[in-house]
Design a protein around this motif. Sequence first.
Motif, PDB file in Angstrom:
ATOM      1  N   ALA A   1       8.529  -0.551  12.882  1.00  0.00           N
ATOM      2  CA  ALA A   1       8.811   0.775  12.314  1.00  0.00           C
ATOM      3  C   ALA A   1      10.315   0.943  12.141  1.00  0.00           C
ATOM      4  O   ALA A   1      10.984   1.592  12.951  1.00  0.00           O
ATOM      5  CB  ALA A   1       8.252   1.870  13.226  1.00  0.00           C
TER       6      ALA A   1
ATOM      7  N   TRP B   1      -2.351  -0.384   9.529  1.00  0.00           N
ATOM      8  CA  TRP B   1      -1.474  -0.276  10.702  1.00  0.00           C
ATOM      9  C   TRP B   1      -2.175  -0.815  11.962  1.00  0.00           C
ATOM     10  O   TRP B   1      -1.598  -1.585  12.734  1.00  0.00           O
ATOM     11  CB  TRP B   1      -1.049   1.170  10.934  1.00  0.00           C
ATOM     12  CG  TRP B   1       0.249   1.546  10.312  1.00  0.00           C
ATOM     13  CD1 TRP B   1       0.475   2.440   9.310  1.00  0.00           C
ATOM     14  CD2 TRP B   1       1.551   1.026  10.664  1.00  0.00           C
ATOM     15  NE1 TRP B   1       1.815   2.503   9.007  1.00  0.00           N
ATOM     16  CE2 TRP B   1       2.496   1.655   9.813  1.00  0.00           C
ATOM     17  CE3 TRP B   1       2.002   0.092  11.591  1.00  0.00           C
ATOM     18  CZ2 TRP B   1       3.867   1.388   9.883  1.00  0.00           C
ATOM     19  CZ3 TRP B   1       3.365  -0.183  11.662  1.00  0.00           C
ATOM     20  CH2 TRP B   1       4.283   0.457  10.815  1.00  0.00           C
TER      21      TRP B   1
ATOM     22  N   PRO C   1       8.371   1.329   0.503  1.00  0.00           N
ATOM     23  CA  PRO C   1       8.154   0.682   1.803  1.00  0.00           C
ATOM     24  C   PRO C   1       7.352   1.549   2.776  1.00  0.00           C
ATOM     25  O   PRO C   1       7.413   2.782   2.736  1.00  0.00           O
ATOM     26  CB  PRO C   1       9.580   0.490   2.321  1.00  0.00           C
ATOM     27  CG  PRO C   1      10.338   1.653   1.735  1.00  0.00           C
ATOM     28  CD  PRO C   1       9.748   1.840   0.356  1.00  0.00           C
TER      29      PRO C   1
ATOM     30  N   LEU D   1       7.239   2.464   6.662  1.00  0.00           N
ATOM     31  CA  LEU D   1       8.309   2.368   7.651  1.00  0.00           C
ATOM     32  C   LEU D   1       7.996   2.998   9.000  1.00  0.00           C
ATOM     33  O   LEU D   1       8.785   2.878   9.931  1.00  0.00           O
ATOM     34  CB  LEU D   1       9.586   3.013   7.080  1.00  0.00           C
ATOM     35  CG  LEU D   1      10.123   2.350   5.806  1.00  0.00           C
ATOM     36  CD1 LEU D   1      11.160   3.239   5.143  1.00  0.00           C
ATOM     37  CD2 LEU D   1      10.713   0.992   6.124  1.00  0.00           C
ATOM     38  N   GLN D   2       6.862   3.662   9.137  1.00  0.00           N
ATOM     39  CA  GLN D   2       6.521   4.278  10.419  1.00  0.00           C
ATOM     40  C   GLN D   2       5.049   4.647  10.450  1.00  0.00           C
ATOM     41  O   GLN D   2       4.416   4.831   9.410  1.00  0.00           O
ATOM     42  CB  GLN D   2       7.364   5.532  10.668  1.00  0.00           C
ATOM     43  CG  GLN D   2       7.196   6.636   9.626  1.00  0.00           C
ATOM     44  CD  GLN D   2       6.023   7.567   9.890  1.00  0.00           C
ATOM     45  OE1 GLN D   2       5.662   7.800  11.046  1.00  0.00           O
ATOM     46  NE2 GLN D   2       5.443   8.137   8.824  1.00  0.00           N
TER      47      GLN D   2
ATOM     48  N   ASN E   1       8.658  -3.131   4.356  1.00  0.00           N
ATOM     49  CA  ASN E   1       8.794  -2.957   5.805  1.00  0.00           C
ATOM     50  C   ASN E   1       9.487  -4.176   6.408  1.00  0.00           C
ATOM     51  O   ASN E   1      10.443  -4.043   7.195  1.00  0.00           O
ATOM     52  CB  ASN E   1       7.396  -2.778   6.406  1.00  0.00           C
ATOM     53  CG  ASN E   1       7.369  -2.843   7.920  1.00  0.00           C
ATOM     54  OD1 ASN E   1       7.452  -3.923   8.502  1.00  0.00           O
ATOM     55  ND2 ASN E   1       7.216  -1.710   8.570  1.00  0.00           N
TER      56      ASN E   1
ATOM     57  N   ASP F   1       8.112   8.195   3.769  1.00  0.00           N
ATOM     58  CA  ASP F   1       8.733   7.132   4.560  1.00  0.00           C
ATOM     59  C   ASP F   1      10.019   6.675   3.876  1.00  0.00           C
ATOM     60  O   ASP F   1      11.074   6.551   4.506  1.00  0.00           O
ATOM     61  CB  ASP F   1       7.786   5.939   4.689  1.00  0.00           C
ATOM     62  CG  ASP F   1       6.721   6.135   5.745  1.00  0.00           C
ATOM     63  OD1 ASP F   1       6.425   7.286   6.091  1.00  0.00           O
ATOM     64  OD2 ASP F   1       6.165   5.127   6.219  1.00  0.00           O
TER      65      ASP F   1
END
Length: 407
Positions: free
Chosen positions: A324, A251, A221, A223-224, A194, A352
């Motif tokens: 993100a 998160w 990774p 990523l969101q 990330n 992701d």
Amino acid sequence: MRLRWAGGVLLSVAAAYYIYSPLPSDVNGPWKLMILDALFRSFIHVGDMAHALGICHSVHVLNSVVSWAEVIEARSSPTVHVTDSAFGGVPSRVFQPVGGGAKLRRGVVYFHGGGWALLTGRMRSYDVLCRRMAEELDAVIVSVDYRLAPEAVFPDQFHDALAASRAFLSSEVLQHYRVDPARVGVSGDSAGGNLAAAVAQQMSADDSLSVKFRIQALIYPVLQALDLNTPSYQQNKNVPILHRHLMARFWLLYLGANPSLLPHLLSSPSSLLHPPIPPSIRAYVNWTALIPAKHQKHYRHIAMETGSGEVKEVVPGLLDIRAAPLLAEQSVLSRTPQAYVMTCEFDVLRDDGLMYARRLQDAGIRVTSDHYDDGFHGCMAFAYWPFWFKVGKRSLDNYIHWLDHNL
């Protein structure tokens, strides 16, 4: 004697019950993975108990175990010189091949994984990885120890990653380490992937920089966090070593959010969309259009719900491309370097990576998508004893091979 025998049987049954968890038949090394997961879950439970009793934060327990079992001193060898340093004020470990004369070498800035809260670049597994990269690539490797949650929250980790990258790519530092400014890459795994993606975006868009990364290599990774119900999240929600609820906890920890928001993050894409997110942003996580049909399988979008005002504090981080990177505009992606994206079938983060690879390709970036049908999250770290997995060795070999041919 009988009582002792019966007690032994009961303990064995209890241990087997705790260790066993149904795993996909195609995952590599299922029994070893179960044992690894059982150990990890045990430490998490101890950490959660310590947290509940007010002794310390749960991640401090896990990091204490890591420090005791995995962290090693900087030790040079006949082939690799290892030193602890700092770049942009960020502690880092540097791996330099011995010898080589005055010729310029390649360079890689590497960010470790751990949900922005765990682990360190000084761990044995990262030490082994970076030594091998330094030897086989004849490259200078910088393993960055960015700050960790809960003491540091977004964007602190990103700022550390960016500061270390900028400092290493300065002309003075590159000259000092005899690194070719045209052959420097950025890489990382999981949360480190990330950071690598976010840093690559930021530095590619900065026209004031004279040296930029040539490649970005992203290992499974994250990523969101807008949709934690993609097919891979649904399929692998209980697959070790990164369960869906654990990723959601990471998160919230990274974004400095209240842990009580966990149900909202896990419920559906729209429970966190307050105020409503523009359709253009939603399109960037539309897995029905971004991942191949073979990965979509029978999964469907989770039913949309009404946005919750309780999660307004989380939204800025969820929409910030520094947290993100998948949400970046095409104009940003089009300026980023050539990419390598590794994904694993039995990993909640699989989609992701697949979505990001597709979006990069759509932006005109050359992408190598390296997928492992028998892989699980974190597998590349397990290419050595005692937790040796065939997919770990295979993925590590292919990763280094790609770097060798593209950096």
